[in-house]
Design a protein around this motif. Structure first.
Motif, PDB file in Angstrom:
ATOM      1  N   ILE A 175      62.754  11.895  37.969  1.00 20.74           N
ATOM      2  CA  ILE A 175      63.215  11.330  36.828  1.00 20.74           C
ATOM      3  C   ILE A 175      63.449  10.042  36.710  1.00 20.74           C
ATOM      4  O   ILE A 175      63.698   9.398  37.729  1.00 20.74           O
ATOM      5  N   ASP A 176      63.234   9.162  35.531  1.00 18.14           N
ATOM      6  CA  ASP A 176      63.808   7.711  35.695  1.00 18.14           C
ATOM      7  C   ASP A 176      65.050   7.294  35.161  1.00 18.14           C
ATOM      8  O   ASP A 176      65.418   6.373  35.307  1.00 18.14           O
ATOM      9  N   GLY A 177      65.931   8.487  34.681  1.00 13.36           N
ATOM     10  CA  GLY A 177      67.081   7.900  34.347  1.00 13.36           C
ATOM     11  C   GLY A 177      67.556   9.339  33.422  1.00 13.36           C
ATOM     12  O   GLY A 177      67.001   9.576  32.726  1.00 13.36           O
ATOM     13  N   THR A 178      69.000   9.415  33.382  1.00 10.39           N
ATOM     14  CA  THR A 178      69.453  10.576  32.589  1.00 10.39           C
ATOM     15  C   THR A 178      69.691  10.122  31.040  1.00 10.39           C
ATOM     16  O   THR A 178      69.850  10.686  30.058  1.00 10.39           O
ATOM     17  N   ASP A 179      69.623   8.870  30.741  1.00 11.58           N
ATOM     18  CA  ASP A 179      69.798   8.246  29.352  1.00 11.58           C
ATOM     19  C   ASP A 179      68.750   7.192  28.915  1.00 11.58           C
ATOM     20  O   ASP A 179      69.050   6.103  28.605  1.00 11.58           O
ATOM     21  N   GLN A 180      67.424   7.674  29.284  1.00 10.54           N
ATOM     22  CA  GLN A 180      66.273   6.798  29.013  1.00 10.54           C
ATOM     23  C   GLN A 180      65.126   7.579  28.364  1.00 10.54           C
ATOM     24  O   GLN A 180      65.001   8.528  28.547  1.00 10.54           O
ATOM     25  N   GLU A 200      61.420  11.682  26.640  1.00 11.20           N
ATOM     26  CA  GLU A 200      62.861  11.587  27.392  1.00 11.20           C
ATOM     27  C   GLU A 200      62.661  11.750  29.011  1.00 11.20           C
ATOM     28  O   GLU A 200      62.214  12.710  29.528  1.00 11.20           O
ATOM     29  N   SER A 201      62.901  10.608  29.793  1.00  8.93           N
ATOM     30  CA  SER A 201      62.590  10.656  31.206  1.00  8.93           C
ATOM     31  C   SER A 201      63.615  11.311  32.021  1.00  8.93           C
ATOM     32  O   SER A 201      63.505  11.104  33.131  1.00  8.93           O
ATOM     33  N   HIS A 202      64.469  12.037  31.463  1.00  6.46           N
ATOM     34  CA  HIS A 202      65.512  12.843  32.463  1.00  6.46           C
ATOM     35  C   HIS A 202      64.616  14.095  32.714  1.00  6.46           C
ATOM     36  O   HIS A 202      65.053  14.875  33.418  1.00  6.46           O
ATOM     37  N   ASP A 236      66.896   2.415  27.312  1.00  5.16           N
ATOM     38  CA  ASP A 236      68.295   2.842  27.219  1.00  5.16           C
ATOM     39  C   ASP A 236      68.504   3.393  26.080  1.00  5.16           C
ATOM     40  O   ASP A 236      68.458   2.766  25.189  1.00  5.16           O
TER      41      ASP A 236
END
Length: 218
Positions: free
Chosen positions: A132-137, A189-191, A215
């Motif tokens: 994953i690239d981030g939870t909010d990206q 979405e990257s999560h 973001d």
């Protein structure tokens, strides 16, 4: 160092084909025929020597048995394509306008990947670094090779497995994919656990992609 006219090179087409895909694992956006000069972008991507990616991508074998590296294009002002992708992220993912921020609006990253060792690169029965690239990206990925097969693109997985000293792993089940096409952008979405789908093509050709992150929380 080579200086190029980035604003000219990275112009986008006036008419974009947009398609929303709803899957059991989530939603993603397909935007076809994105760049006006994709062949020139591909040429520039192959001009620069990529820097090895960190983390699981940069195992001791990165550079000898395979290569996974990053290049960057740096703009002196926010490019139009970033504003367009920002609009798409805000509009199609129902994110509050004030909460969508381009991770770095002046940088477009590229990824160059290729394989050398047939025994090491177990593409037929292993997954390549689900992450994953981030939870909010929200992530934007552009596919820059021609003539993709139906097995190529970005895989979607049910988890991020443990990886140690190699990006190749088992333990993650493929539950979907975002199919690749030349000059296509996908927005997602990257999560959601994801990773590139690897075929034997990349023993004889360099895989080229571009990526930006937005973001959605601050």
């Amino acid at each position: 160092m080579n200086f190029i006219n980035l604003s000219h090179t990275f112009e986008i087409n006036e008419k974009l084909g947009i398609e929303v895909k709803e899957e059991s694992w989530g939603k993603y956006l397909i935007v076809d025929n994105f760049w006006k000069r994709p062949e020139k972008i591909k040429e520039y991507c192959l001009t620069y020597h990529p820097v090895k990616l960190p983390g699981v991508y940069s195992s001791p074998d990165n550079g000898s048995k395979y290569y996974d590296g990053r290049i960057k294009f740096v703009f002196d002002e926010m490019p139009l394509f970033t504003e367009v992708v920002y609009y798409l992220a805000h509009t199609y993912f129902n994110k509050h306008e004030l909460r969508v921020r381009q991770h770095n609006p002046y940088i477009l990253s590229g990824n160059i990947f290729e394989m050398y060792d047939l025994d090491y690169n177990k593409f037929s029965d292993h997954s390549y670094a689900p992450h994953i690239d981030g939870t909010d990206q929200i992530a934007a990925t552009w596919y820059m090779n021609t003539d993709y097969s139906s097995d190529e693109g970005t895989g979607v997985y049910d988890c991020v497995p443990h990886m140690k000293n190699t990006p190749w792993c088992t333990g993650a089940n493929l539950i979907g994919k975002m199919p690749a096409k030349y000059n296509r952008m996908v927005l997602y979405e990257s999560h959601i656990p994801h990773g590139q789908l690897v075929t034997d093509r990349w023993f004889s050709e360099k895989r080229i992609s571009l990526v930006q992150f937005f973001d959605t929380k601050y």
